[in-house]
Design a protein around this motif. Structure first.
Motif, mmCIF file in Angstrom:
data_model
loop_
_atom_site.group_PDB
_atom_site.id
_atom_site.type_symbol
_atom_site.label_atom_id
_atom_site.label_comp_id
_atom_site.label_asym_id
_atom_site.label_seq_id
_atom_site.Cartn_x
_atom_site.Cartn_y
_atom_site.Cartn_z
ATOM 1 N N GLY A 128 -3.601 -6.130 -6.918
ATOM 2 C CA GLY A 128 -3.499 -4.713 -7.143
ATOM 3 C C GLY A 128 -3.675 -4.751 -8.232
ATOM 4 N N SER A 129 -3.038 -5.611 -9.184
ATOM 5 C CA SER A 129 -3.372 -5.674 -10.868
ATOM 6 C C SER A 129 -4.708 -5.554 -10.871
ATOM 7 C CB SER A 129 -2.774 -6.190 -11.744
ATOM 8 O OG SER A 129 -2.066 -7.491 -11.438
ATOM 9 N N PRO A 179 -2.133 1.828 -3.028
ATOM 10 C CA PRO A 179 -1.665 2.517 -2.992
ATOM 11 C C PRO A 179 -1.950 4.720 -3.027
ATOM 12 C CG PRO A 179 0.097 0.904 -4.751
ATOM 13 C CD PRO A 179 -2.020 0.656 -4.904
ATOM 14 N N GLY A 183 0.278 -2.730 -4.982
ATOM 15 C CA GLY A 183 0.678 -2.111 -6.081
ATOM 16 C C GLY A 183 -0.185 -2.698 -7.118
ATOM 17 N N ARG A 184 -0.070 -0.964 -8.456
ATOM 18 C CA ARG A 184 -1.130 -1.120 -9.450
ATOM 19 C C ARG A 184 -0.412 -2.324 -10.496
ATOM 20 N NH1 ARG A 184 -0.621 4.731 -12.277
ATOM 21 N NH2 ARG A 184 -3.208 4.534 -12.762
ATOM 22 N N ARG A 185 1.180 -2.370 -10.433
ATOM 23 C CA ARG A 185 0.831 -3.700 -11.295
ATOM 24 C C ARG A 185 1.769 -5.475 -10.102
ATOM 25 N NH1 ARG A 185 5.372 -1.193 -15.514
ATOM 26 N NH2 ARG A 185 4.078 -0.096 -16.302
ATOM 27 N N GLU A 232 3.663 2.626 -10.352
ATOM 28 C CA GLU A 232 2.623 2.964 -9.569
ATOM 29 C C GLU A 232 2.135 4.120 -9.639
ATOM 30 O OE1 GLU A 232 1.032 0.593 -7.313
ATOM 31 O OE2 GLU A 232 2.896 -0.942 -7.841
ATOM 32 N N LEU A 238 3.553 -3.569 -1.316
ATOM 33 C CA LEU A 238 3.782 -2.595 -3.086
ATOM 34 C C LEU A 238 3.663 -3.777 -4.381
ATOM 35 C CD1 LEU A 238 3.309 0.548 -3.507
ATOM 36 C CD2 LEU A 238 5.703 0.117 -4.397
ATOM 37 N N LYS A 247 8.868 4.748 -7.785
ATOM 38 C CA LYS A 247 7.776 5.145 -8.132
ATOM 39 C C LYS A 247 7.310 5.079 -9.854
ATOM 40 C CE LYS A 247 5.926 5.802 -4.231
ATOM 41 N NZ LYS A 247 6.646 5.407 -2.546
ATOM 42 N N GLU A 251 -7.139 -3.366 -10.476
ATOM 43 C CA GLU A 251 -7.252 -1.973 -10.673
ATOM 44 C C GLU A 251 -7.641 -2.731 -11.943
ATOM 45 O OE1 GLU A 251 -5.042 0.930 -10.846
ATOM 46 O OE2 GLU A 251 -4.687 1.104 -12.603
ATOM 47 N N THR A 269 -7.184 1.958 -6.676
ATOM 48 C CA THR A 269 -5.929 1.583 -6.184
ATOM 49 C C THR A 269 -6.040 1.680 -5.146
ATOM 50 O OG1 THR A 269 -6.223 3.940 -7.632
ATOM 51 C CG2 THR A 269 -4.771 1.812 -8.875
ATOM 52 N N ARG A 326 -2.637 8.775 -11.086
ATOM 53 C CA ARG A 326 -1.546 8.762 -10.509
ATOM 54 C C ARG A 326 -0.967 9.470 -11.145
ATOM 55 N NH1 ARG A 326 -4.005 7.228 -5.568
ATOM 56 N NH2 ARG A 326 -5.846 5.921 -6.348
#
Lengths: 257, 268, 245
Positions: free
Chosen positions: A110-111, A122, A104-106, B199, A100, B194, A114, A120, B154
């Motif tokens: 992952g960032s 996850p 993950g998005r952050r 996320e 993650l 989350k 994105e 994305t 999401r």
């Protein structure tokens, strides 16, 4: 001594006996035919197969590198081995959190994914496969590495002096020598991927048909419908036993000491 | 209660199972009301005791504080907290987990224990309502329940098998919104995590969770939330030590009320 | 294809090799004519096996050349040099039966499995391996494995035969018999043959002349009698003195 050994055996076996004994056998066909169960079963098989394929593609070269690292200086050799070993001893949840933090998005990567590509990771089936690869890759790598190490590299040179081209050496010597290791590794890898829970639920989440694999479905069912949970657990147990039997009968005798 | 698994390794678990079995047969309903008063008024009660409290995930922070205060007032009592999804906790208790007190986020899981003959006369001690939770900054521009239907966002929700999921489903049905969740978590704290990690863009959690999450999470009130109220019951489990009833009385009493109100819970 | 009869039509070997193994530079140059095997002898770590590996193409040359008759082979990969090797410990293919080990070269030339096995049959018979044909290498004694290794190498119809410590994997009590047997087979092969050993007894039984390699360098060459008459180094003197086997 013997009493303790019997106790140890009981610790290993009795829970499984209880699982089988307490299974709602009469309702089992109905339980296993449920949409939620079938969905989880299909998802688990598809993702574990994909993870095994990915592990083969990534793991065989890594195993080769690891086998060759025997000639390396101590520090990089040990670092390499440790890096491959860590997921084996790490609690899978930690793996999920780490994934993650990366994807993950952050996350670190992952960032970027994105922001630049709108991707994305996850909460997708791909994330399930990644989590499975993370936990199961070491199994494949070590199995193949063991096979490579025990295979005498000089046999390849011997084959060349007998007129074998590079491809023929690989096809007739290297591959048959490591094939049992690769096959055993792939089976271990598959069963580990199939049973993966912690990293998956942490990194991929839990959505029926997308990320809710058999172990997660079983865990969730335990909260609302224990009978279904037991049925799912039985299914996983059956697969594990099948894998074990397959390993023993088909591959282990082929590997000579 | 059907066949009890005979694999409980801890002596405590075994003792509880036996005690629970006896209690179930004899229907020895221990009146919490009468039993609780001495425990509450006697910080010097005799034997040191450890009580194990199984509490819904949404109660985690409030019960940490309650346990701390109770232990302070009763130095001989050690309170051990175990929090998780209410349904999972109830299931664990049925399977023989060594719990003395159960605090549920909904009446369903508590009823499971009452039906199993493990708890009697649960008392509702708090209420909670749902709120939309978004990561600080609300980058996705979420304003109301309708946003939960946006496929490009999401979304995390509780699985319907746990109270916050059941409440979420009720709230969404009432608002005629078909949500497109990306994950259905097994307890509300997993959903909250989350959100706070960013996320997910939005989630439905209890307003108390939004408060507990601090600056990482923003709460958005949604119309209709007030009509979907989670009622939190608590009960000392049959066969538990007296201190368990004491802890229940403490939670339902004025001191408990204050802590819970501070955490954002409504009065029963 | 029947096993070749001793033939004077076989080419000679010219080797002039320089290789680096680890820290050590190894250089040796010699010619071997058919029917007159050469023994390369020297202490452990002298680089004897590296010289053979370089001739076979299994380690790269730093400098020099390898010719077989008029054919220069040092630019060729091992599979095109037509050099047969009996490796130390024999290095049989553990996953293949004795028959398929001996049939390996024929198989690599593109024959079917059954055609390759047919080619192997006379070799199995000649080396008394027919009864062992279905065994795996792990099920063989040292002497049996040596015969398989030799049959496997010669079934490829090589121009040159290299033997790397062929006796070292054998029990001491059978060595004398096996040495005599191997000498017969080497004579029957008849082509240029190089033997690496640290035993003067092997050299005496199997080779016509001796080349001494110490610390990567050739220190003496000649027949054993010539070496005895005038040992060039302390090692040669010690070796010959200790070799009343």
């Amino acid at each position: 001594m013997t009493a303790v050994a019997v106790l140890a055996l009981a610790v290993l076996v009795l829970p499984l006996v209880a699982l089988v004994a307490r299974a709602p056998w009469a309702e089992l066909p109905e339980l296993l035919a449920r949409e939620s169960v079938l969905q989880a079963l299909v998802l688990s098989f598809v993702t574990a197969t994909a993870a095994t394929g990915l592990c083969l593609v990534l793991g065989v070269p890594l195993a080769t590198l690891l086998a060759r690292a025997a000639d390396w200086p101590t520090v990089p050799r040990r670092l390499l081995r440790a890096a491959v070993t860590v997921p084996l001893v790490l609690p899978p949840v930690v793996g999920g959190i780490a994934l993650l933090m990366l994807l993950g998005r952050r996350g670190l990567v992952g960032s970027v994914l994105e922001d630049w590509f709108g991707v994305t990771v996850p909460f997708t089936s791909g994330a399930v496969v990644l989590a499975q690869v993370f936990v199961s890759l070491p199994f494949l790598v070590f199995a193949v590495e063991g096979a490579l190490r025990s295979a005498d590299r000089r046999t390849e040179g011997a084959a060349a002096t007998l007129g074998a081209s590079r491809w023929q050496v690989f096809r007739h010597v290297t591959l048959p020598l490591v094939a049992p290791g690769v096959a055993a590794g792939a089976v271990l890898c598959f069963s580990r991927a199939l049973g993966e829970f912690g990293a998956t639920i942490t990194f991929a989440g839990s959505l029926p048909g997308v990320t809710r694999t058999l172990p997660i479905a079983s865990y969730l069912a335990m909260q609302s419908d224990p009978d279904e949970a037991v049925a799912l657990a039985l299914l996983l147990l059956a697969v594990s036993v099948a894998v074990l039997l397959g390993l023993r009968d088909r591959w282990l005798p082929g590997v000579r000491g | 209660m059907r066949r009890m698994p005979r694999l409980a390794l801890g002596a405590g678990a075994l003792a509880l199972a036996v005690a629970a079995g006896l209690a179930g047969c004899a229907a020895a309903g221990a009146g919490t009301g009468t039993n609780s008063s001495p425990a509450v008024s006697a910080p010097t009660d005799a034997a040191p005791a450890t009580i194990t409290v199984f509490a819904a995930a949404s109660l985690t922070d409030a019960f940490d504080e309650l346990a701390r205060q109770y232990e302070h007032a009763h130095p001989n009592v050690d309170v051990v907290l175990n929090s998780g999804g209410s349904a999972a906790l109830a299931q664990q208790v049925v399977e023989g987990a060594p719990a003395d007190v159960f605090a549920s986020a909904a009446e369903g899981p508590m009823q499971t224990l009452v039906d199993a003959g493990l708890a009697t006369d649960p008392a509702v001690f708090a209420t909670n309502t749902l709120q939309l939770a978004v990561p600080a900054g609300n980058r996705a521009g979420v304003t109301g329940l309708a946003d939960l239907a946006r496929a490009e966002l999401r979304i995390a929700l509780c699985d319907e098998s746990v109270p916050c999921g059941a409440a979420s489903a009720k709230l969404l049905a009432q608002a005629r919104v078909t949500a497109s969740p990306d994950t259905l978590e097994s307890d509300v704290r997993a959903v909250l995590t989350k959100v706070s990690l960013g996320e997910v863009d939005a989630a439905l959690v209890y307003r108390t969770d939004v408060l507990a999450a601090g600056d990482a999470v923003e709460g958005i009130d949604v119309p209709g939330a007030a009509s979907v109220v989670n009622r939190y019951p608590i009960a000392a489990l049959d066969g538990a030590p007296d201190a368990a009833a004491g802890f229940v009385a403490f939670v339902t009493g004025p001191a408990g009320r204050a802590v819970l109100a501070e955490a954002g819970f409504g009065a029963p | 294809m029947m096993p070749a009869e001793p033939s004077s039509a076989r080419p000679s070997l010219h080797a002039d090799v320089t290789v680096t193994r680890g820290e050590r530079r190894i250089a040796a140059a010699f010619d071997v004519v058919p029917g007159h095997p050469l023994a390369v002898i020297g202490p452990n770590g002298a680089g004897k096996s590296s010289v053979l590996a370089a001739i076979a193409g299994l380690v790269p040359l730093d400098a020099g050349e390898v010719r077989i008759g008029s054919r220069r082979v040092d630019g060729l990969p091992p599979e095109r040099r037509r050099i047969g090797v009996v490796f130390q410990d024999y290095v049989l293919f553990p996953h293949l039966s004795v028959r398929d080990n001996v049939a390996f070269a024929a198989r690599m030339r593109g024959g079917s499995r059954s055609a390759a096995r047919a080619v192997a049959e006379p070799w199995l018979a000649r080396y008394d391996l027919t009864a062992l044909a279905d065994r795996l290498p792990a099920e063989l004694s040292g002497g049996q494995a040596q015969r398989v290794a030799l049959a496997r190498a010669l079934a490829a119809d090589p121009d040159v035969l290299l033997l790397d410590e062929p006796m070292s994997a054998l029990d001491v009590e059978v060595r004398a018999d096996m040495r005599a047997e191997l000498a017969t087979h080497v004579r029957e092969f008849g082509g240029a043959t190089v033997l690496v050993t640290h035993s003067p007894a092997d050299a005496a039984a199997l080779a016509d002349s001796v080349l001494v390699l110490e610390r990567g360098l050739v220190t003496q060459r000649g027949t054993l009698a010539e070496l005895r008459a005038a040992p060039a180094t302390a090692y040669v003197e010690r070796m010959l003195a200790a070799s009343v086997e």
